[in-house]
Design a protein around this motif. Structure first.
Motif, PDB file in Angstrom:
ATOM      1  N   ASP A   1      -5.357   3.621  10.805  1.00 30.00           N
ATOM      2  CA  ASP A   1      -4.536   2.252  11.415  1.00 30.00           C
ATOM      3  C   ASP A   1      -5.213   0.769  10.943  1.00 30.00           C
ATOM      4  O   ASP A   1      -4.454   0.013  10.716  1.00 30.00           O
ATOM      5  CB  ASP A   1      -4.502   2.269  12.794  1.00 30.00           C
ATOM      6  CG  ASP A   1      -3.395   3.541  13.221  1.00 30.00           C
ATOM      7  OD1 ASP A   1      -2.341   3.364  13.115  1.00 30.00           O
ATOM      8  OD2 ASP A   1      -4.196   4.401  14.178  1.00 30.00           O
ATOM      9  N   SER A   2      -6.186   1.125  10.573  1.00 25.19           N
ATOM     10  CA  SER A   2      -6.605  -0.096   9.730  1.00 25.19           C
ATOM     11  C   SER A   2      -7.516   0.124   8.402  1.00 25.19           C
ATOM     12  O   SER A   2      -8.099   0.656   8.341  1.00 25.19           O
ATOM     13  CB  SER A   2      -7.890  -0.591  11.074  1.00 25.19           C
ATOM     14  OG  SER A   2      -8.794  -1.508  10.509  1.00 25.19           O
TER      15      SER A   2
ATOM     16  N   ALA B   1       6.318   3.257   4.550  1.00 27.61           N
ATOM     17  CA  ALA B   1       5.082   3.036   4.296  1.00 27.61           C
ATOM     18  C   ALA B   1       4.529   1.950   5.234  1.00 27.61           C
ATOM     19  O   ALA B   1       5.829   1.457   5.842  1.00 27.61           O
ATOM     20  CB  ALA B   1       4.532   2.285   2.920  1.00 27.61           C
ATOM     21  N   ARG B   2       3.910   1.827   5.918  1.00 25.52           N
ATOM     22  CA  ARG B   2       3.670   1.105   6.930  1.00 25.52           C
ATOM     23  C   ARG B   2       1.378  -0.158   6.747  1.00 25.52           C
ATOM     24  O   ARG B   2       0.504   0.973   5.926  1.00 25.52           O
ATOM     25  CB  ARG B   2       3.036   1.393   8.077  1.00 25.52           C
ATOM     26  CG  ARG B   2       2.377   2.325   8.611  1.00 25.52           C
ATOM     27  CD  ARG B   2       2.227   3.096   9.120  1.00 25.52           C
ATOM     28  NE  ARG B   2       1.209   4.608  10.036  1.00 25.52           N
ATOM     29  CZ  ARG B   2      -0.043   4.874   9.979  1.00 25.52           C
ATOM     30  NH1 ARG B   2      -0.763   3.438   9.701  1.00 25.52           N
ATOM     31  NH2 ARG B   2      -0.653   5.837   9.441  1.00 25.52           N
ATOM     32  N   PHE B   3       1.261  -1.097   7.060  1.00 24.91           N
ATOM     33  CA  PHE B   3       0.047  -1.176   6.554  1.00 24.91           C
ATOM     34  C   PHE B   3      -1.016  -1.217   7.531  1.00 24.91           C
ATOM     35  O   PHE B   3      -0.577  -0.941   8.326  1.00 24.91           O
ATOM     36  CB  PHE B   3       0.609  -3.547   6.698  1.00 24.91           C
ATOM     37  CG  PHE B   3       1.441  -3.207   5.792  1.00 24.91           C
ATOM     38  CD1 PHE B   3       1.111  -3.860   3.902  1.00 24.91           C
ATOM     39  CD2 PHE B   3       3.214  -3.537   5.861  1.00 24.91           C
ATOM     40  CE1 PHE B   3       2.119  -3.971   2.920  1.00 24.91           C
ATOM     41  CE2 PHE B   3       3.870  -4.403   4.361  1.00 24.91           C
ATOM     42  CZ  PHE B   3       3.133  -4.345   3.324  1.00 24.91           C
TER      43      PHE B   3
ATOM     44  N   MET C   1      10.954   0.721  -1.232  1.00 26.80           N
ATOM     45  CA  MET C   1       9.892   1.251  -0.924  1.00 26.80           C
ATOM     46  C   MET C   1       9.527   1.192   0.562  1.00 26.80           C
ATOM     47  O   MET C   1       8.640   2.452   0.704  1.00 26.80           O
ATOM     48  CB  MET C   1       8.627   0.658  -1.940  1.00 26.80           C
ATOM     49  CG  MET C   1       8.875   1.322  -4.033  1.00 26.80           C
ATOM     50  SD  MET C   1       7.599   0.670  -4.217  1.00 26.80           S
ATOM     51  CE  MET C   1       7.684  -0.981  -4.616  1.00 26.80           C
ATOM     52  N   ALA C   2       9.082   0.383   1.200  1.00 25.72           N
ATOM     53  CA  ALA C   2       8.722   1.012   2.848  1.00 25.72           C
ATOM     54  C   ALA C   2      10.095   1.342   3.574  1.00 25.72           C
ATOM     55  O   ALA C   2       8.707   2.133   4.513  1.00 25.72           O
ATOM     56  CB  ALA C   2       8.195  -0.701   3.441  1.00 25.72           C
TER      57      ALA C   2
ATOM     58  N   ILE D   1      -2.734  -3.949   2.068  1.00 27.70           N
ATOM     59  CA  ILE D   1      -3.405  -1.997   1.556  1.00 27.70           C
ATOM     60  C   ILE D   1      -1.573  -1.285   2.828  1.00 27.70           C
ATOM     61  O   ILE D   1      -1.938  -1.858   3.383  1.00 27.70           O
ATOM     62  CB  ILE D   1      -4.442  -1.872   1.925  1.00 27.70           C
ATOM     63  CG1 ILE D   1      -5.256  -2.648   0.739  1.00 27.70           C
ATOM     64  CG2 ILE D   1      -4.638  -0.298   1.594  1.00 27.70           C
ATOM     65  CD1 ILE D   1      -6.119  -2.372   0.879  1.00 27.70           C
ATOM     66  N   ALA D   2      -1.493  -0.281   2.448  1.00 31.04           N
ATOM     67  CA  ALA D   2      -0.688   0.436   3.142  1.00 31.04           C
ATOM     68  C   ALA D   2      -0.507   1.439   2.645  1.00 31.04           C
ATOM     69  O   ALA D   2      -1.013   2.440   1.727  1.00 31.04           O
ATOM     70  CB  ALA D   2       1.190   0.164   2.691  1.00 31.04           C
TER      71      ALA D   2
END
Length: 283
Positions: free
Chosen positions: A121-122, A201-203, A195-196, A112-113
């Protein structure tokens, strides 16, 4: 192989001066799936094999079951696959008739990002911010492995967000729209993907380990391929494409290039690296 030497060998074969080993038809039948993480690895390896004098025939498959069946049957000889998690069922079912040739990349991850401006962050932080996300996580095609893991995450973390089934295109459009407006959004995403990079985007951290750890890509082949094709095996084993480069090739494709054009540009820009790969050969 030096192109001048290759030309001399070709001439020798035509004149009947070369031995049987040089006269044989050096065709490699390569399988792939038309996925953005696999096609750059396939394309770069194809280019390297062709520079070593091989003719490479690539067959695209729509899903792993068909691809593995073709490999076992011998319709194709090699293909790149994630055998640890994504395709481990197919690998385990057929590995007695296949062989692992060499690692091709490492770092495949899905989870999930969120865009980088989202201040959590989580996965554990999703509930207390559920309203900011519209009480939903934007997913992709139903039945995808990533969707199964996301459903498990909702259960294990007791999330009060709905997982929205849809398509990769729909998720991409939703992510772009949210980023354009700097709105909060949570999506199911994977790495490598353009896309990232494009949407920064970050996980989210996954302290419970619901999502599989980073995975490796391997070239695999029908059993006996390496023994029968030592020159091809050495060329393949020299290739290693970092995850960031896979994503960059796909970003170029998203910006309008064809995959062949993007791979060719990467090969041209990394000529020194490819020369080092070739200098590692032991034949």
């Amino acid at each position: 192989m030096n192109r001048i030497i290759r030309t001399m060998i070709a001439g020798a074969v035509a004149l009947g001066l070369a031995g049987p080993a040089l006269a044989q038809d050096e065709v490699i039948r390569m399988g792939t799936l038309s996925w953005e993480d696999l096609t750059p690895i396939t394309g770069v390896t194809k280019a390297v094999l062709e520079d070593h004098g091989f003719t490479v025939e690539v067959t695209e498959f729509s899903e792993w079951g068909i691809a593995y069946a073709a490999l076992v049957k011998g319709d194709v000889e090699i293909m790149v696959s994630q055998i640890d998690y994504v395709a481990h069922d197919y690998w385990n079912r057929n590995k007695n008739r296949l062989e692992k040739i060499s690692p091709a990349s490492h770092g495949l991850y899905q989870g999930i990002a969120v865009p980088d401006y989202v201040t959590i962050d989580s996965v554990e932080d999703l509930n207390e911010n559920a309203a900011k996300f519209g009480n939903r996580i934007i997913g992709i095609e139903p039945g995808a492995g990533l969707m199964r893991e996301a459903e498990q995450a909702i259960e294990d973390y007791e999330l009060d967000l709905d997982l929205i089934e849809g398509s990769t295109a729909g998720m991409t459009a939703a992510l772009k729209s949210a980023v354009d407006r700097e709105e909060w959004i949570a999506v199911t995403l994977w790495e490598p993907t353009w896309m990232a990079l494009k949407y920064k985007a970050r996980f989210l951290d996954d302290p419970q380990g619901v999502f599989a750890p980073p995975q490796s890509y391997y070239w695999i082949g029908r059993k006996g391929f390496s023994e029968e094709n030592p020159k091809a095996r050495e060329a393949i084993a020299g290739v290693y494409l970092p995850i960031a480069d896979i994503a960059a090739i796909n970003e170029a494709v998203n910006d309008g290039q064809t995959m062949d054009e993007a791979v060719a540009d990467w090969v041209d820009a990394h000529a020194d690296l490819i020369e080092r790969w070739e200098n590692m050969k032991s034949y």
